[in-house]
Design a protein around this motif. Structure first.
Motif, short mmCIF file in Angstrom:
data_model
loop_
_atom_site.label_atom_id
_atom_site.label_comp_id
_atom_site.label_asym_id
_atom_site.label_seq_id
_atom_site.Cartn_x
_atom_site.Cartn_y
_atom_site.Cartn_z
N LYS A 13 0.69 -1.23 0.04
CA LYS A 13 0.09 -0.05 -0.04
C LYS A 13 0.80 1.08 -0.12
CE LYS A 13 -3.72 -2.10 2.22
NZ LYS A 13 -4.77 -2.14 3.62
N LEU A 14 1.85 1.21 0.80
CA LEU A 14 2.91 2.47 0.84
C LEU A 14 3.68 2.73 -0.43
CD1 LEU A 14 3.92 4.80 2.53
CD2 LEU A 14 5.92 3.14 3.33
N SER A 15 3.81 1.41 -0.97
CA SER A 15 4.84 1.53 -2.26
C SER A 15 3.83 2.05 -3.36
CB SER A 15 5.12 0.04 -2.62
OG SER A 15 5.93 -0.17 -3.64
N GLY A 16 2.45 1.58 -3.26
CA GLY A 16 1.57 2.24 -4.18
C GLY A 16 1.37 3.64 -4.13
N TYR A 17 1.33 4.54 -3.06
CA TYR A 17 1.53 5.69 -2.86
C TYR A 17 2.82 6.41 -3.63
CZ TYR A 17 1.88 10.21 -0.73
OH TYR A 17 1.77 11.51 -0.33
N PHE A 18 3.91 5.87 -3.46
CA PHE A 18 4.97 6.44 -4.03
C PHE A 18 5.13 6.18 -5.33
CE2 PHE A 18 6.85 6.37 0.32
CZ PHE A 18 7.27 7.64 0.56
N ALA A 19 4.44 5.01 -5.79
CA ALA A 19 4.22 4.70 -7.31
C ALA A 19 3.51 5.73 -8.15
CB ALA A 19 3.91 3.40 -7.52
N GLN A 20 2.47 6.35 -7.17
CA GLN A 20 1.49 7.18 -7.97
C GLN A 20 2.34 8.58 -8.02
OE1 GLN A 20 -2.20 7.87 -5.77
NE2 GLN A 20 -2.76 9.47 -7.07
N ARG A 21 3.23 9.07 -7.19
CA ARG A 21 4.12 10.13 -7.15
C ARG A 21 4.89 10.27 -8.39
NH1 ARG A 21 0.32 10.82 -3.57
NH2 ARG A 21 -0.45 11.40 -5.62
N ILE A 22 5.57 8.79 -8.41
CA ILE A 22 6.59 8.87 -9.27
C ILE A 22 6.06 8.79 -10.70
CG2 ILE A 22 8.32 7.10 -10.19
CD1 ILE A 22 8.81 6.14 -7.72
N ALA A 23 4.89 8.42 -10.95
CA ALA A 23 3.97 8.31 -12.26
C ALA A 23 3.90 9.96 -12.51
CB ALA A 23 2.90 7.83 -11.92
N GLU A 24 3.41 10.63 -11.58
CA GLU A 24 2.97 11.97 -11.89
C GLU A 24 4.25 13.04 -12.36
OE1 GLU A 24 -0.48 12.11 -8.18
OE2 GLU A 24 1.48 13.23 -8.18
N THR A 25 5.41 12.76 -11.36
CA THR A 25 6.47 13.61 -11.83
C THR A 25 6.99 12.95 -13.34
OG1 THR A 25 7.87 11.80 -10.65
CG2 THR A 25 7.12 13.99 -9.57
N SER A 26 6.98 11.62 -13.55
CA SER A 26 7.43 11.09 -15.06
C SER A 26 6.58 11.77 -16.08
CB SER A 26 7.33 9.79 -15.00
OG SER A 26 8.18 8.96 -13.93
N ALA A 27 5.04 11.90 -15.71
CA ALA A 27 4.34 12.37 -16.78
C ALA A 27 4.63 13.79 -17.14
CB ALA A 27 2.80 12.45 -16.22
N TYR A 28 5.17 14.70 -15.89
CA TYR A 28 5.61 16.15 -16.07
C TYR A 28 6.71 16.08 -17.21
CZ TYR A 28 2.60 17.18 -12.26
OH TYR A 28 1.53 17.45 -11.40
N ALA A 29 7.78 15.01 -16.79
CA ALA A 29 8.95 15.14 -17.52
C ALA A 29 8.91 14.83 -18.86
CB ALA A 29 9.95 13.77 -16.93
N ASN A 30 7.89 13.94 -19.41
CA ASN A 30 7.54 13.51 -21.00
C ASN A 30 6.72 14.60 -21.67
OD1 ASN A 30 9.17 11.18 -20.70
ND2 ASN A 30 7.40 10.12 -19.59
N THR A 31 6.47 15.65 -20.93
CA THR A 31 5.61 16.58 -21.65
C THR A 31 6.31 17.51 -22.51
OG1 THR A 31 5.65 18.23 -19.93
CG2 THR A 31 3.75 16.93 -20.00
N PRO A 32 6.08 17.86 -23.93
CA PRO A 32 6.62 18.80 -24.71
C PRO A 32 7.28 20.01 -23.85
CG PRO A 32 4.82 17.58 -25.87
CD PRO A 32 4.73 17.55 -24.53
N LEU A 33 6.27 20.53 -23.08
CA LEU A 33 6.40 21.90 -22.59
C LEU A 33 7.78 21.67 -21.75
CD1 LEU A 33 5.60 24.73 -21.61
CD2 LEU A 33 4.18 23.79 -20.04
N MET A 34 7.73 20.61 -20.86
CA MET A 34 8.82 20.37 -20.12
C MET A 34 10.10 20.54 -20.75
SD MET A 34 8.95 20.56 -16.82
CE MET A 34 6.97 20.17 -16.70
N ARG A 35 10.24 19.83 -21.88
CA ARG A 35 11.49 19.77 -22.63
C ARG A 35 12.11 21.35 -23.32
NH1 ARG A 35 8.76 15.30 -25.70
NH2 ARG A 35 9.06 13.42 -24.63
N THR A 36 11.21 22.25 -23.03
CA THR A 36 11.64 23.56 -23.50
C THR A 36 12.67 24.19 -22.32
OG1 THR A 36 9.86 24.79 -22.38
CG2 THR A 36 9.48 23.87 -24.63
N MET A 37 12.48 23.54 -21.22
CA MET A 37 13.20 24.45 -20.12
C MET A 37 13.06 25.63 -20.07
SD MET A 37 14.52 21.58 -18.60
CE MET A 37 15.65 22.39 -17.51
#
Length: 914
Positions: free
Chosen positions: A52-76
């Motif tokens: 259950k605790l691992s699932g919580y952190f997995a959700q946070r990792i998924a959120e930050t990974s989604a941000y990192a893969n957006t075209p907007l983020m690549r503009t820096m």
């Protein structure tokens, strides 16, 4: 053990062993299965909680990974990305404390604001345009996602809790790598910080779920991938800022607040620390450990939290988790105890009936062994016990007859042993006394009751005990007697005695080896006499060897000084004729310097030959020790000099320069023994000849000044210590030493009628001890006199058997303005003086010459002219024959090699006398 007890035991064994084995196997099997089921149940509960605790952190990792893969983020471009992240921050409703964007240069933008002067990057003071930018370079999450990401991989990271050094608030950072569109370049990282209250709230809910299943005694903890506690039932173990007794923050050496990070691998329980290592490696499992705080055995069950590289553990008392097993054990124990009690009762009744006749026979046998040879039994019946009773009666009668014969024989044997002077002894196989006569008590100094049963190790040192054991063991193994081996014993009063003993093997009637017997004779007086004789012979040989070496050293020094005299003379003449600006002037001064160095070398040889006292007068040893050691200590900073100088120390009558040479040689020797530094202890003390004991020489009566020089260096072995005062003996190699330092010190001390000793042990340092005769005369303070060139016009006859000395001396005398006559030996001197005595003002006379020596020549000159003025010169020192010549009226002495200035001063000093 009684026969009845044995019979009872056999019966019980036959009846109970099969039953106990069956019950034990059943209990072991059932306990093992129940043990496994109980732990597996607990492991399953904890694994579900960790997931259950691992699932919580997995959700946070998924959120930050989604941000990192957006075209907007690549503009820096923070101008575009900043509003997007602030909206996301609001959308998550307080899950994240803040969101940020990290650059490859380790600086970062943050949704909480930045420094406008730096394009929005965060600084230590966002209101100051010149403020220094904050950096993530040392952070593990930045190194993992950006700094060390050389292969441009899409990486994520959940950090260990980060604690604010200003507020003390804990938080966890979740971040992901931002890659270029083609995934071949790292552009930075994006992530967010989660306040610890958010995670702690989740952990508290999970803990409450576990408590429902395992009770309030179960406890939950969470550690990071390096073992640091981030959740624990003891708040003191969770990461926090350290406070002192006044409640103020503890600061390190650069002013930063210090954080306390307790780790599971540092727990005092080795088992709990081992579980921590398993958790760090991402494994699950369980084990038991002793909790020193609760003084209770506990069970720890652990499981990983994979998404965050954390690990969760549950701790519960072992007796609570193993309650079902305990109940099962108590049930089987009760059944087993009831069966045992019943079997014991039946066995005791049967055994008592069978053993009663045998107990009567046993009682009679005890009476017989206690000395009652009249003990008898009445046989009853015709069974085996009755036959045994009849046999016992016959044996008792036979023993009574043999006992009488043995007493008569033993009386004769004991009378012989007690009348002999030598000791007789018997020992068992272990080497302990079982029998001995009165002479052994006298030799060992123990009363009989204390010596009986003792072993040779109790009155011998380890080395002697080992030799005695080897000798006894050889006799025991081979059966061959050992005769005449020495045995050093320590008597009861602590004194040592030497005995000479022989030993042989003892066997019983069946030929079995039962011990050793021997004769011991006290040979202490004879051995001490032999040792004293050997010691005196060794002292004589040492003294003769040192004396012969000293004579040889003096001869070498004399000849060498004659060679140096020629070099010194020519050099002095050339220096007078050479301008200081001339390139050769410096070379000549160097030659003169080298000659003086050579002269110092010969002075060491003369010192060893005990011919080194030039000018003897009362001096203060305390002053010399202080001045020389202070100067030495300034040049050798790595050595600590300790001065323990006695007040009101006697003066000594000595040559100051020679004593200084002894001190410096001892200092240098100590320094060489302490290449990495150490302690040099100097001590002076007033003593008398009665205080100088235990020495290998006889001390003359009187008062002495004691000087000890002790270092903490590498020390010497016995072989080196015996040769330390020999000339040319060195342990440093001739490239690093002449081997004359200690030799000259020995000779100088002996020349001053003193004594010098050395005591050393490998690895234990070295101590030199010097005793110098004291004087009651007042100490004379020395004043340095200047040396000037003094000329004259008188006539001098120069006498020397060395051609180079004659030539150099003639040139120096003529340079000083004197008329010079030459003579190569004593006979030529007398002939020249008889012809020219009216115009000869001074005779410069060599002491050692062929045909006629300096002493005889001087006496013959005195016969010709009682007022003749003679200046004696020699490669030897003033000590010895030169002193005797001076006592007979010689006007002065000059030591070779000398330069022209010294010669001019000495001549004028003598000629000025009336």
């Amino acid at each position: 053990m009684k026969l009845s007890t044995k019979l009872t035991s056999v019966t019980l064994f036959a009846a109970l062993v099969p039953l106990l084995m069956a019950m034990g196997v059943f209990l072991w099997q059932s306990t093992g299965h129940l043990h496994v089921l109980t732990l597996n149940s607990a492991q399953g509960h904890l694994r579900a909680t960790a997931e259950k605790l691992s699932g919580y952190f997995a959700q946070r990792i998924a959120e930050t990974s989604a941000y990192a893969n957006t075209p907007l983020m690549r503009t820096m471009d923070w101008q575009k990305i900043g509003p997007f992240l602030r909206d996301e921050h609001t959308r998550h409703g307080g899950v994240y404390e803040k969101l940020f964007l990290g650059t490859p240069s380790s600086h970062y933008y943050v949704t909480t604001g930045g420094n406008p002067a730096h394009g929005g990057l965060a600084s230590f003071d966002n209101s100051d345009p010149k403020a220094k930018l904050k950096s993530m370079a040392k952070r593990k999450y930045w190194q993992h996602t950006v700094g060390n990401n050389l292969s441009a991989e899409p990486r994520t990271h959940v950090s260990d809790p980060i604690i604010s050094y200003t507020t003390g608030v804990r938080q966890v950072l979740v971040g992901a790598t931002v890659l270029s569109e083609h995934g071949d370049k790292v552009l930075g990282l994006v992530g967010g910080t989660i306040q610890w209250e958010e995670i702690e709230s989740l952990l508290n809910r999970l803990r409450d779920e576990i408590l429902k299943d395992f009770g309030r005694s179960a406890k939950l903890c969470l550690i990071t991938q390096n073992g640091t506690y981030i959740y624990h039932w003891d708040p003191a173990k969770v990461i926090h800022l350290n406070l002192d007794d006044q409640g103020k923050h503890v600061l390190n050496e650069i002013g930063e607040k210090v954080a306390v990070r307790a780790k599971i691998i540092d727990e005092p329980s080795k088992e709990l620390a081992r579980a921590g290592n398993e958790m760090i490696q991402g494994r699950d499992g369980s084990l038991f450990f002793n909790d020193p705080e609760l003084d209770r055995e506990m069970a720890v069950i652990y499981s990983p939290v994979p998404s965050a590289n954390y690990s969760m553990a549950m701790v519960i008392p072992k007796d609570e988790i193993m309650t079902p097993i305990k109940r099962l054990r108590w049930f089987f124990f009760a059944i087993t105890l009831l069966a045992v009690l019943l079997a014991v009762l039946v066995s005791m009744i049967l055994a008592k009936r069978m053993t009663k006749p045998l107990e009567a026979l046993n009682s009679a046998a005890k009476e017989l062994s206690d000395g009652n040879l009249e003990a008898r039994l009445t046989p009853k019946g015709k069974d085996e016990v009755s036959e045994l009773t009849s046999t016992f009666n016959e044996m008792a009668g036979s023993l009574e007859k043999r006992e009488q014969a043995l007493k008569e024989s033993e009386g004769k044997y004991r009378n012989i042993l007690e009348t002999i002077e030598d000791g007789y002894y018997e020992v068992d196989i272990a080497g302990s006394f079982t029998f001995f006569n009165d002479s052994m008590c006298r030799i060992f100094g123990y009363p009989r009751d204390e010596l009986m049963g003792t072993n040779n190790r109790q009155y011998s040192d380890k080395e002697t005990a080992k030799r005695v054991f080897e000798a006894f063991n050889k006799v025991y193994r081979t059966g061959e007697p050992a005769r005449g081996f020495d045995w050093e014993i320590i008597r009861k009063d602590g004194t040592k005695r030497y005995i000479e003993t022989s030993v042989s093997l003892m066997k019983d009637a069946e030929g079995q080896r039962i011990g050793l017997r021997g004769i011991a004779r006290d040979v202490t007086d004879r051995k001490q006499a032999e040792e004293e004789k050997n010691r005196l012979q060794a002292q004589l040989q040492h003294a003769q060897r040192m004396e012969s070496i000293g004579t040889l050293s003096g001869g070498i020094a004399h000849n060498f000084n004659n060679l140096l005299m020629g070099i010194m003379g020519y050099t002095s003449l050339m220096l007078m004729e050479t301008d200081t600006d001339d390139p050769n002037y410096k070379r000549l001064k160097n030659i003169e310097k080298q000659v003086k160095s050579g002269s110092k070398l010969t002075s060491q040889l003369l010192g060893y030959a005990r011919e080194g006292r030039y000018e003897v007068k009362p001096i203060s040893l305390n002053r010399l020790v202080k001045e020389t050691s202070d100067a030495f200590g300034m040049t050798r900073k790595e050595i600590t000099v300790h001065q323990d100088l006695s007040e009101n120390l006697y003066g000594i009558k000595a040559d100051q320069g020679q004593i200084e040479q002894v001190l410096l040689n001892l200092y240098v020797n100590a320094a060489d023994a302490m290449p990495r530094g150490g302690d040099l202890a100097l001590k002076t003390l007033n003593v008398t000849d009665k205080d100088i004991t235990g020495k290998p020489y006889k001390v003359k009566p009187g008062n002495y000044v004691l000087l000890t020089v002790r270092d903490t260096g590498v020390g010497m072995d016995k072989k080196t210590m015996e040769r330390v005062f020999e000339p040319f003996f060195t342990t440093k190699g001739f490239a690093n030493g002449t081997g004359l330092g200690m030799a000259s010190a020995y000779g100088i001390v002996k020349a001053h009628r003193g004594y010098i000793d050395v005591d050393s042990e490998k690895g234990q340092g070295t101590t030199f001890t010097i005793y110098l005769p004291a004087t009651e005369k007042k100490v004379i303070e020395e004043k340095e006199a200047s040396v000037e060139l003094v000329r004259g016009k008188e006539t001098v006859i120069l006498v020397d058997d060395e051609e180079s000395v004659l030539d150099a001396g003639e040139q120096m005398l003529r340079k000083l303005g004197y008329e010079v006559l030459l003579a190569g030996n004593g006979k030529q001197t007398l002939e020249s003086y008889e012809k020219n005595q009216d115009k000869i003002d001074l005779v410069l006379l060599d002491m050692v010459m062929p045909v006629m020596g300096g002493g005889e020549t001087f006496d013959r000159l005195k016969e010709i002219n009682p007022k003749v003025k003679v200046l004696l010169s020699s490669g030897y020192s003033i000590e010895g024959e030169a002193t005797e010549i001076l006592k007979r009226g010689c006007d002065g002495f000059i030591q070779k090699p000398f330069n022209i200035e010294q010669l001019s001063q000495k001549i004028r000093e003598i000629l000025a006398k009336k």
